[in-house]
Design an enzyme around this catalytic site. Structure first.
Site, short mmCIF file in Angstrom:
data_model
loop_
_atom_site.label_atom_id
_atom_site.label_comp_id
_atom_site.label_asym_id
_atom_site.label_seq_id
_atom_site.Cartn_x
_atom_site.Cartn_y
_atom_site.Cartn_z
N ARG A 180 -6.13 1.23 3.37
CA ARG A 180 -4.94 1.72 2.67
C ARG A 180 -4.58 0.85 1.47
O ARG A 180 -4.14 1.35 0.44
CB ARG A 180 -3.77 1.82 3.64
CG ARG A 180 -3.35 0.53 4.33
CD ARG A 180 -2.37 0.83 5.44
NE ARG A 180 -1.82 -0.34 6.13
CZ ARG A 180 -2.41 -0.97 7.12
NH1 ARG A 180 -3.60 -0.57 7.55
NH2 ARG A 180 -1.81 -2.01 7.71
N HIS B 277 0.82 -1.21 0.00
CA HIS B 277 0.00 0.00 0.00
C HIS B 277 0.85 1.26 0.00
O HIS B 277 2.03 1.24 0.38
CB HIS B 277 -0.91 0.01 1.22
CG HIS B 277 -0.13 -0.06 2.50
ND1 HIS B 277 0.51 1.02 3.07
CD2 HIS B 277 0.13 -1.12 3.32
CE1 HIS B 277 1.13 0.65 4.16
NE2 HIS B 277 0.92 -0.64 4.34
N GLU C 139 -2.00 -7.99 6.79
CA GLU C 139 -0.75 -8.00 7.52
C GLU C 139 -0.88 -8.94 8.72
O GLU C 139 -1.99 -9.40 9.04
CB GLU C 139 -0.43 -6.57 7.99
CG GLU C 139 0.95 -6.38 8.58
CD GLU C 139 2.08 -6.68 7.62
OE1 GLU C 139 2.28 -7.88 7.31
OE2 GLU C 139 2.78 -5.74 7.19
#
Length: 234
Positions: free
Chosen positions: A71, A16, A100
């Site tokens: 994001r 991102h 993540e």
């Protein structure tokens, strides 16, 4: 690390763009948007991808994958809007597989808050000093993962969505730096030591090709060299 010309389908990993990250907070599930700088990075990414696809005469998979974090989705949306202007037809599919590393029930707490919680909970040991960058350490909290676990999740996603595509087909994946690095290790592209040596540039494509013998190789893009003072959490 960069291999020879592509001989199979290609997974393009895109971290991102720059975003409004809270300080000292592991950034996995932070819900904040891109900064103006991040938006520009995403648009430049789209232009770079369009030029590369045209120059190499590659086929772009019409399904683009993004993590569910704003994001990553914004980066995908802005880059895809540019690609659409260049004649591509694309649909973005969000998936938690590209997230993540999760810190579970400690999501969006600061490092200090997490460490205090573990210290004060009689069920848990005090976490290691460098727990946030320890590839194998998993917080003893519901829903938490280690970095290696997150990398395997992303690697499985890449294999599932890219490896079965025809040779020369490019599939875009918008996600996060640490889980992408650990996925690259799980796929045999990075050594264990290299995980800590490298980071990823914001919105800069990195190409992994699935070779006919079932292995993966890096065929384009560059890793960001991690500085000794780098405290980036994503």
């Amino acid at each position: 690390m960069t291999g020879s010309a592509a001989t199979g389908p290609i997974a393009v990993l895109i971290r991102h763009g720059d975003y409004h990250q809270r300080k000292n907070v592991p950034s996995a599930l932070q819900p904040f948007p891109l900064t103006e700088k991040g938006k520009t990075q995403a648009e430049v990414c789209g232009e770079d991808l369009a030029a590369w696809l045209s120059d190499q005469r590659l086929t772009l998979n019409p399904i683009v994958y993004s993590s569910c974090q704003l994001r990553a989705w914004q980066t995908a949306r802005l880059a895809c809007d540019v690609l659409i202007k260049h004649g591509h037809t694309l649909t973005i599919e969000q998936t938690p597989s590209l997230a993540e590393r999760s810190v579970g029930s400690a999501a969006n707490l600061t490092l200090e808050e997490i460490e205090t919680i573990l210290t004060e909970d009689p069920r848990f040991d005090t976490p290691p000093v460098a727990w946030k960058s320890d590839s194998d350490y998993c917080l003893p909290l519901q829903g938490a993962e280690s970095l290696i676990m997150a990398g395997q999740r992303v690697a499985d996603h890449l294999t599932r969505t890219t490896a079965q595509q025809p040779a020369g087909t490019v599939t875009l994946h918008f996600g996060h730096g640490a889980s992408f690095r650990h996925a690259a290790h799980q796929l045999g592209v990075l050594t264990r030591d290299q995980i800590a040596q490298y980071s990823m540039h914001h919105a800069r494509p990195l190409h992994l090709c699935h070779i006919e013998n079932g292995t993966w190789a890096q065929t384009g893009g560059t890793w960001k060299i991690r500085q000794l003072t780098d405290k980036t959490l994503d």
